[in-house]
Design a protein around this motif. Sequence first.
Motif, PDB file in Angstrom:
ATOM      1  N   GLN A 136       0.457  -1.065   0.224  1.00  0.00           N
ATOM      2  CA  GLN A 136       0.009   0.473  -0.585  1.00  0.00           C
ATOM      3  C   GLN A 136       1.214   1.325   0.125  1.00  0.00           C
ATOM      4  O   GLN A 136       0.582   2.525  -0.847  1.00  0.00           O
TER       5      GLN A 136
ATOM      6  N   TRP B  15      -4.646   1.025  -4.764  1.00  0.00           N
ATOM      7  CA  TRP B  15      -5.517   1.035  -4.022  1.00  0.00           C
ATOM      8  C   TRP B  15      -6.560   1.540  -3.383  1.00  0.00           C
ATOM      9  O   TRP B  15      -6.279   3.454  -3.652  1.00  0.00           O
TER      10      TRP B  15
ATOM     11  N   ALA C  53      -8.364  -0.874   3.381  1.00  0.00           N
ATOM     12  CA  ALA C  53      -7.720  -0.703   1.956  1.00  0.00           C
ATOM     13  C   ALA C  53      -7.702  -2.189   0.887  1.00  0.00           C
ATOM     14  O   ALA C  53      -7.802  -3.028   2.147  1.00  0.00           O
TER      15      ALA C  53
ATOM     16  N   ARG D   5      -8.177  -3.343  -3.239  1.00  0.00           N
ATOM     17  CA  ARG D   5      -7.949  -3.466  -4.555  1.00  0.00           C
ATOM     18  C   ARG D   5      -8.724  -3.285  -5.371  1.00  0.00           C
ATOM     19  O   ARG D   5     -10.017  -3.982  -5.526  1.00  0.00           O
TER      20      ARG D   5
END
Length: 123
Positions: free
Chosen positions: A9, A57, A70, A72
């Motif tokens: 990230q 992200w 977080a 994808r």
Amino acid sequence: MITRRVAAQILDIPLEMAHRHGIPSRLSDAELGALLDSPPQWLVQSKANRTGKRPVWVQLTCAVCGFSEAARPKKWWPDFTYVVCADHHSDEIPLRGSGLIRSEYEGVGSRFVGIVDVAVPKA
């Protein structure tokens, strides 16, 4: 110690890429700092290849309780008006505005439902 996921990230790369290029499952702040200060060629190339159309992200935050993670983004995700935890009752979700149609998308992130409110087309 930082996990590979958090490092991915911070480096703004997919988790799969971090694994493929040998980023360990845990690394120290100093090791991450070294990657940021002097990135390897594959990381430089990855950033150069970005088109900017879709982020690597996104931060999903529940509109009801504030839980955040977080994730994808998936190609099928529209621009959500809200995301809420799947276990919230429907009366907890922000009300739909007048003249709007609501669609719900399950399976967003690890525990969210994505909500999209769009205007009703005028005939």
